[in-house]
Scaffold this motif. Structure first.
Motif, mmCIF file in Angstrom:
data_model
loop_
_atom_site.group_PDB
_atom_site.id
_atom_site.type_symbol
_atom_site.label_atom_id
_atom_site.label_comp_id
_atom_site.label_asym_id
_atom_site.label_seq_id
_atom_site.Cartn_x
_atom_site.Cartn_y
_atom_site.Cartn_z
ATOM 1 N N ILE A 119 39.304 -15.755 -21.146
ATOM 2 C CA ILE A 119 39.670 -16.399 -19.882
ATOM 3 C C ILE A 119 41.151 -16.770 -19.882
ATOM 4 N N VAL A 120 41.705 -17.062 -21.065
ATOM 5 C CA VAL A 120 43.146 -17.334 -21.166
ATOM 6 C C VAL A 120 43.940 -16.082 -20.808
ATOM 7 N N GLN A 121 43.532 -14.943 -21.354
ATOM 8 C CA GLN A 121 44.240 -13.697 -21.072
ATOM 9 C C GLN A 121 44.179 -13.344 -19.588
ATOM 10 N N ILE A 122 43.039 -13.579 -18.965
ATOM 11 C CA ILE A 122 42.869 -13.209 -17.563
ATOM 12 C C ILE A 122 43.659 -14.141 -16.646
ATOM 13 N N MET A 123 43.625 -15.446 -16.919
ATOM 14 C CA MET A 123 44.167 -16.416 -15.974
ATOM 15 C C MET A 123 45.632 -16.753 -16.224
ATOM 16 N N THR A 124 46.052 -16.816 -17.480
ATOM 17 C CA THR A 124 47.425 -17.256 -17.750
ATOM 18 C C THR A 124 48.183 -16.335 -18.702
ATOM 19 N N GLY A 125 47.476 -15.524 -19.476
ATOM 20 C CA GLY A 125 48.144 -14.693 -20.466
ATOM 21 C C GLY A 125 48.807 -15.489 -21.579
ATOM 22 N N GLY A 126 48.388 -16.740 -21.745
ATOM 23 C CA GLY A 126 48.986 -17.604 -22.763
ATOM 24 C C GLY A 126 50.138 -18.445 -22.258
ATOM 25 N N GLY A 127 50.634 -18.152 -21.069
ATOM 26 C CA GLY A 127 51.760 -18.890 -20.499
ATOM 27 C C GLY A 127 51.301 -20.085 -19.702
ATOM 28 N N PRO A 128 52.216 -20.767 -19.054
ATOM 29 C CA PRO A 128 53.668 -20.534 -19.113
ATOM 30 C C PRO A 128 54.290 -21.117 -20.391
ATOM 31 N N ASN A 129 55.188 -20.357 -20.986
ATOM 32 C CA ASN A 129 55.910 -20.792 -22.184
ATOM 33 C C ASN A 129 54.952 -21.187 -23.305
ATOM 34 N N ASN A 130 53.920 -20.348 -23.526
ATOM 35 C CA ASN A 130 52.915 -20.548 -24.581
ATOM 36 C C ASN A 130 52.084 -21.810 -24.390
ATOM 37 N N ALA A 131 52.051 -22.351 -23.178
ATOM 38 C CA ALA A 131 51.364 -23.621 -22.947
ATOM 39 C C ALA A 131 49.843 -23.500 -22.980
ATOM 40 N N THR A 132 49.312 -22.283 -22.882
ATOM 41 C CA THR A 132 47.855 -22.109 -22.902
ATOM 42 C C THR A 132 47.391 -21.154 -23.992
ATOM 43 N N HIS A 133 48.279 -20.751 -24.858
ATOM 44 C CA HIS A 133 47.861 -19.848 -25.936
ATOM 45 C C HIS A 133 46.832 -20.534 -26.824
ATOM 46 N N VAL A 134 45.695 -19.874 -27.033
ATOM 47 C CA VAL A 134 44.728 -20.306 -28.035
ATOM 48 C C VAL A 134 44.837 -19.340 -29.205
ATOM 49 N N MET A 135 44.117 -19.619 -30.259
ATOM 50 C CA MET A 135 44.262 -18.793 -31.460
ATOM 51 C C MET A 135 43.924 -17.331 -31.177
ATOM 52 N N GLY A 136 42.874 -17.088 -30.398
ATOM 53 C CA GLY A 136 42.471 -15.725 -30.100
ATOM 54 C C GLY A 136 43.482 -14.974 -29.259
ATOM 55 N N SER A 137 44.042 -15.630 -28.263
ATOM 56 C CA SER A 137 45.032 -14.955 -27.409
ATOM 57 C C SER A 137 46.332 -14.698 -28.167
ATOM 58 N N TYR A 138 46.683 -15.602 -29.074
ATOM 59 C CA TYR A 138 47.890 -15.393 -29.890
ATOM 60 C C TYR A 138 47.664 -14.247 -30.874
ATOM 61 N N LEU A 139 46.446 -14.157 -31.394
ATOM 62 C CA LEU A 139 46.095 -13.023 -32.247
ATOM 63 C C LEU A 139 46.256 -11.712 -31.480
ATOM 64 N N TYR A 140 45.749 -11.681 -30.260
ATOM 65 C CA TYR A 140 45.842 -10.473 -29.428
ATOM 66 C C TYR A 140 47.305 -10.106 -29.173
ATOM 67 N N GLN A 141 48.114 -11.116 -28.893
ATOM 68 C CA GLN A 141 49.527 -10.852 -28.624
ATOM 69 C C GLN A 141 50.220 -10.269 -29.850
ATOM 70 N N GLN A 142 49.956 -10.862 -31.013
ATOM 71 C CA GLN A 142 50.618 -10.397 -32.233
ATOM 72 C C GLN A 142 50.145 -9.001 -32.635
ATOM 73 N N ALA A 143 48.842 -8.749 -32.555
ATOM 74 C CA ALA A 143 48.291 -7.496 -33.059
ATOM 75 C C ALA A 143 48.474 -6.333 -32.100
ATOM 76 N N PHE A 144 48.284 -6.575 -30.804
ATOM 77 C CA PHE A 144 48.213 -5.458 -29.861
ATOM 78 C C PHE A 144 49.384 -5.385 -28.879
ATOM 79 N N LYS A 145 50.199 -6.420 -28.816
ATOM 80 C CA LYS A 145 51.377 -6.374 -27.961
ATOM 81 C C LYS A 145 52.660 -6.264 -28.768
ATOM 82 N N GLN A 146 52.713 -7.002 -29.873
ATOM 83 C CA GLN A 146 53.893 -6.951 -30.729
ATOM 84 C C GLN A 146 53.677 -6.040 -31.947
#
Length: 297
Positions: A235-262
């Motif tokens: 739900i974080v990825q769908i609604m905010t993508g972890g933003g704004p300015n990492n204000a909604t990043h949870v552990m799972g969404s940060y994992l996704y960002q590191q592994a599959f985006k970066q």
């Protein structure tokens, strides 16, 4: 029909081996693979992997975003447990004890969000929170509270709390049915005896209903905690993508960002190990504090 020991063992093997194979493929293999990859620097797509030992774990402790993601996850855990359990318990008691004629209709209404995809729920609530056309700001303006209108998902202060309401709304129905099943199995004689002793409805709830549905409450709390720590990133990825300015990043969404985006798959696997460890510790602590003697009836 009399069966030999050999036939019994063959039957048990026939039942257990396919289940164990599926469990190994979809649970054990990803678990140990994630642990293995956490010791490598790997993009996730290249053939070459560089063994770096515990460097990813050292980076994990130095990463300034990690403490924020842990806080965000546990904020969602606490608010979801409190919100869902209060609402689900209230609705379950109302629909079972107050003899509401439209109870079957309300069951369907409250359970309906559970049959919806999390993606659909996220998109729906993104529109609801829309600062220009959303129902929240439009409703506030309609009742004369224009000053309360905000860009809910675009505000660093309000983006994370805004995720709580859709999360609670999506989860009430399942636990409502679970609690209703527990309440329905309570013998009416307990309530009749309590009423004869002079207990009012509130006292009956605290002294009769709550202790006897405690197993269902405990299971519900553990399920909410596990699914939140391991699945709130959707739900974080769908609604905010972890933003704004990492204000909604949870552990799972940060994992996704590191592994599959970066393309830092090794570090993403390290975050996955952290999620597993924190989930196990949290569940063990909850099991310890929620243990109590079994109430029989």
């Amino acid at each position: 029909m009399v069966q030999s020991k050999k036939q019994k063992y063959l039957f048990l093997a026939f039942c257990l081996i396919p289940t164990f194979i599926m469990f190994s493929i979809f649970t054990l293999y990803p678990l140990f693979s994630g642990l293995y990859y956490s010791f490598f620097e790997w993009s996730g797509s290249s053939q070459s992997k560089e063994f770096i030992g515990f460097d990813n774990y050292v980076q994990l402790f130095k990463d300034e975003i990690i403490p924020a993601t842990i806080w965000h996850d546990y904020f969602l855990v606490v608010t979801k447990v409190v919100g869902i359990m209060i609402m689900a318990l209230f609705i379950a008691v109302a629909l079972t004890q107050l003899k509401i004629k439209e109870a079957p209709f309300y069951r369907i209404i409250f359970f309906f969000p559970n049959i919806m995809s999390v993606v659909v729920i996220g998109i729906l609530w993104t529109f609801i929170y829309n600062p220009s056309l959303g129902l929240v700001n439009s409703g506030l303006e309609f009742i004369g509270l224009e000053s309360w209108a905000k860009p809910w998902l675009g505000s660093e202060d309000w983006a994370l709390p805004s995720l709580v309401l859709p999360s609670i709304w999506a989860g009430i129905g399942l636990f409502m049915l679970l609690l209703m099943g527990g309440i329905a199995n309570i013998s009416k004689s307990f309530y009749e005896a309590a009423e004869i002793d002079g207990a009012n409805e509130w006292q009956q709830f605290w002294k009769v209903t709550l202790p006897l549905v405690w197993p269902q409450i405990k299971i519900s709390i553990l399920y909410i905690v596990i699914t939140t720590l391991n699945g709130s990133f959707i739900i974080v990825q769908i609604m905010t993508g972890g933003g704004p300015n990492n204000a909604t990043h949870v552990m799972g969404s940060y994992l996704y960002q590191q592994a599959f985006k970066q393309y830092n798959f090794g570090y993403g696997a390290t975050i996955g190990v952290m999620i597993l460890v924190l989930s196990l510790i949290t569940v063990l602590i909850l099991q310890f504090f929620m243990r109590r003697e079994k109430v029989e009836y």
